[in-house]
Design a protein around this motif. Structure first.
Motif, PDB file in Angstrom:
ATOM      1  N   LEU A  65       0.825  -1.201   0.000  1.00 50.36           N
ATOM      2  CA  LEU A  65       0.000   0.000   0.000  1.00 50.36           C
ATOM      3  C   LEU A  65       0.860   1.253   0.000  1.00 50.36           C
ATOM      4  O   LEU A  65       1.874   1.318   0.695  1.00 50.36           O
ATOM      5  N   SER A  66       0.415   2.242  -0.745  1.00 54.53           N
ATOM      6  CA  SER A  66       1.131   3.516  -0.765  1.00 54.53           C
ATOM      7  C   SER A  66       0.817   4.316   0.491  1.00 54.53           C
ATOM      8  O   SER A  66      -0.126   4.014   1.231  1.00 54.53           O
ATOM      9  N   GLY A  67       1.601   5.364   0.731  1.00 55.48           N
ATOM     10  CA  GLY A  67       1.342   6.225   1.881  1.00 55.48           C
ATOM     11  C   GLY A  67      -0.039   6.840   1.819  1.00 55.48           C
ATOM     12  O   GLY A  67      -0.731   6.958   2.841  1.00 55.48           O
ATOM     13  N   ARG A  68      -0.469   7.231   0.629  1.00 55.34           N
ATOM     14  CA  ARG A  68      -1.802   7.819   0.462  1.00 55.34           C
ATOM     15  C   ARG A  68      -2.893   6.811   0.813  1.00 55.34           C
ATOM     16  O   ARG A  68      -3.879   7.144   1.486  1.00 55.34           O
ATOM     17  N   GLU A  69      -2.716   5.558   0.373  1.00 53.84           N
ATOM     18  CA  GLU A  69      -3.711   4.527   0.677  1.00 53.84           C
ATOM     19  C   GLU A  69      -3.754   4.213   2.164  1.00 53.84           C
ATOM     20  O   GLU A  69      -4.834   4.003   2.736  1.00 53.84           O
ATOM     21  N   LEU A  70      -2.593   4.203   2.804  1.00 53.72           N
ATOM     22  CA  LEU A  70      -2.560   3.960   4.242  1.00 53.72           C
ATOM     23  C   LEU A  70      -3.261   5.081   5.009  1.00 53.72           C
ATOM     24  O   LEU A  70      -4.005   4.833   5.959  1.00 53.72           O
ATOM     25  N   ALA A  71      -3.013   6.322   4.592  1.00 57.51           N
ATOM     26  CA  ALA A  71      -3.660   7.453   5.248  1.00 57.51           C
ATOM     27  C   ALA A  71      -5.174   7.395   5.053  1.00 57.51           C
ATOM     28  O   ALA A  71      -5.946   7.650   5.996  1.00 57.51           O
ATOM     29  N   HIS A  72      -5.612   7.031   3.845  1.00 56.39           N
ATOM     30  CA  HIS A  72      -7.030   6.903   3.547  1.00 56.39           C
ATOM     31  C   HIS A  72      -7.669   5.828   4.426  1.00 56.39           C
ATOM     32  O   HIS A  72      -8.733   6.031   5.037  1.00 56.39           O
ATOM     33  N   SER A  73      -7.019   4.667   4.517  1.00 51.89           N
ATOM     34  CA  SER A  73      -7.545   3.578   5.337  1.00 51.89           C
ATOM     35  C   SER A  73      -7.586   3.952   6.808  1.00 51.89           C
ATOM     36  O   SER A  73      -8.563   3.679   7.506  1.00 51.89           O
ATOM     37  N   SER A  74      -6.515   4.574   7.288  1.00 48.27           N
ATOM     38  CA  SER A  74      -6.456   4.953   8.694  1.00 48.27           C
ATOM     39  C   SER A  74      -7.565   5.937   9.039  1.00 48.27           C
ATOM     40  O   SER A  74      -8.231   5.801  10.074  1.00 48.27           O
ATOM     41  N   ALA A  75      -7.790   6.908   8.161  1.00 45.23           N
ATOM     42  CA  ALA A  75      -8.844   7.894   8.419  1.00 45.23           C
ATOM     43  C   ALA A  75     -10.216   7.228   8.459  1.00 45.23           C
ATOM     44  O   ALA A  75     -11.027   7.503   9.357  1.00 45.23           O
ATOM     45  N   LEU A  76     -10.474   6.337   7.508  1.00 43.52           N
ATOM     46  CA  LEU A  76     -11.774   5.657   7.488  1.00 43.52           C
ATOM     47  C   LEU A  76     -11.974   4.783   8.715  1.00 43.52           C
ATOM     48  O   LEU A  76     -13.064   4.732   9.290  1.00 43.52           O
ATOM     49  N   MET A  77     -10.920   4.089   9.132  1.00 42.92           N
ATOM     50  CA  MET A  77     -11.045   3.225  10.296  1.00 42.92           C
ATOM     51  C   MET A  77     -11.327   4.021  11.565  1.00 42.92           C
ATOM     52  O   MET A  77     -12.108   3.610  12.412  1.00 42.92           O
ATOM     53  N   HIS A  78     -10.702   5.187  11.681  1.00 43.93           N
ATOM     54  CA  HIS A  78     -10.975   6.023  12.846  1.00 43.93           C
ATOM     55  C   HIS A  78     -12.402   6.551  12.812  1.00 43.93           C
ATOM     56  O   HIS A  78     -13.071   6.641  13.853  1.00 43.93           O
TER      57      HIS A  78
END
Length: 433
Positions: free
Chosen positions: A34-47
């Motif tokens: 996963l790219s940094g952008r995808e990780l940030a997107h996933s982290s935001a959604l999970m929160h």
């Protein structure tokens, strides 16, 4: 046309003691795809998904939007498509699944993918569901065999829901708690219908065995689950012989009273019938509905559920240790294969010390997997299952989803494509904690 989510999960094995001490805390290798952008997107959604209020409001908004998908509801649906859907789904066609699976496999991540099916009351609908599952197994076996680990099964999509409820009722009056005796208590029409549905399940299990892709039988509510337990016992005795790797996994929900006692009962039955009790251990997905209809079956609190889950883990690991420990010989195969499915990090951390003394110092594979379900990460361990090591220190499975229209699913079947994947249904992911 109706759409079918294709879902996946990430799995990582318990391999050696050295990686055990590091595996709980290190996600770098598993997240490398996963790219940094995808990780940030996933982290935001999970929160955001951690807020039950927000999840409730968004769910209501999407239900309302679905009533006018081409007009007023279109903006909300498009927003969901590019945010929530993108988190839980690989795409909208099977080709998207292939691309995502192959991308993840480059980082040693394997995928469980499955189209979502719900319960079917009509025999024709159940027949179509069975054909779709058989085609799906074939497609993945041919196209993504190296990237595929499990395929989940929604029992009420393949067996009459009303029959499961009737079987649960008669099982409560059965003295022997056996499938044969419970079946004999049904009327002639019910017996014939259930035999027909069971024959379909046997075809599915046989095909899964031929392509070496294990099946995960989903759990249901308490007015159906005892029947599913009987069906799974009957099928496991046939398709999970102790001399071979298990092909059929039962789902045990720890939020139910007596879950640990049920685990012990199933292990004893497996020993008696000489088969492997393969189990996916979860906390549970139906608490909201069960608390309204059958609250007396539930653990009193989340803390009680956590304790029951950990007790189940301890008893299952104890059985594995006894059969696969240093004193065991090649004839003492365990009667258990275990998939730990949880979002709960403390549960995994508690399992490691109990498992930690058993590593690749033993020549035989360890039948343990840990899995986190949902768009999060599903970790898997143990060489006893289809996806064992994928090179390097461990194998992992990634979570993918894809929505394919009915026409695409028919195309898969007509093309003779083979499919096999597995995970939880999209709308239940948030509740599996």
């Amino acid at each position: 046309p109706p759409t079918y989510p294709f879902l996946t999960s990430i799995m990582r094995p318990f391999s050696a003691v050295r990686s055990l001490s590091r595996g709980v805390h290190t996600t770098q290798s598993g997240l490398a795809a996963l790219s940094g952008r995808e990780l940030a997107h996933s982290s935001a959604l999970m929160h955001l998904c951690a807020s039950s209020t927000l999840v409730h409001l968004v769910s209501r908004a999407l239900c309302a939007a679905a009533k006018a998908p081409s007009t007023l509801g279109l903006p909300a649906l498009m927003a969901a498509r590019h945010t929530i859907f993108a988190q839980f789904a690989a795409g909208e066609v099977v080709g998207d699944v292939r691309r995502v699976a192959r991308r993840l496999s480059e980082s040693g991540v394997q995928c469980i993918v499955d189209h979502s099916t719900e319960e079917a009351t009509g025999s024709n609908a159940r027949r179509e569901n069975l054909d779709a599952k058989l085609s799906l197994l074939s497609l993945l076996a041919a196209d993504l065999s190296d990237a595929c680990a499990f395929m989940p099964i929604k029992p009420t999509a393949l067996v009459s829901p009303s029959l499961l409820e009737r079987l649960t009722e008669v099982d409560a009056t059965s003295a022997s708690d056996s499938f044969a005796e419970a079946l004999a208590l049904l009327d002639e029409r019910e017996q014939e219908e259930l035999r027909h549905d069971m024959e379909g399940l046997r075809r599915l299990c046989a095909h899964a065995r031929s392509v070496r892709i294990p099946l995960l039988f989903d759990a249901e509510q308490t007015h159906r689950q005892p029947a599913i337990r009987l069906l799974t016992r009957e099928l496991a005795a046939e398709f999970n012989p102790s001399s071979a790797e298990p092909i059929l996994y039962y789902t045990q929900q720890a939020y139910l009273q007596g879950a640990a006692a049920s685990i012990c009962s199933e292990m004893a039955h497996a020993k008696q019938r000489n088969y492997t009790f393969a189990v996916k251990l979860v906390r549970g997905a139906y608490r909201a509905s069960e608390s309204r209809t059958n609250p007396h079956y539930l653990q009193p609190s989340k803390a009680d559920t956590d304790r029951e889950y950990d007790t189940c883990v301890e008893r299952l690991l104890h059985e594995l240790a006894a059969a696969e420990g240093p004193q065991a010989d090649e004839r003492s195969r365990p009667c258990v294969a275990l998939l730990l499915a949880t979002h709960n990090r403390p549960s995994i951390e508690r399992a490691y010390p109990r498992h930690g003394g058993r590593s690749d110092a033993h020549s035989r594979p360890i039948r343990i997997q840990r899995a986190q379900v949902g768009s999060f990460w599903l970790f898997r361990g143990g060489a006893a299952l289809a996806a064992a090591q994928v090179g390097g220190e461990s194998g992992r499975i990634g979570r993918i989803s894809c929505r394919a229209p009915a026409s695409a699913r028919r195309d898969m079947a007509s093309a003779g494509c083979n499919v096999a994947i597995g995970t939880q249904r999209q709308h239940r992911l948030a509740s599996r904690i």
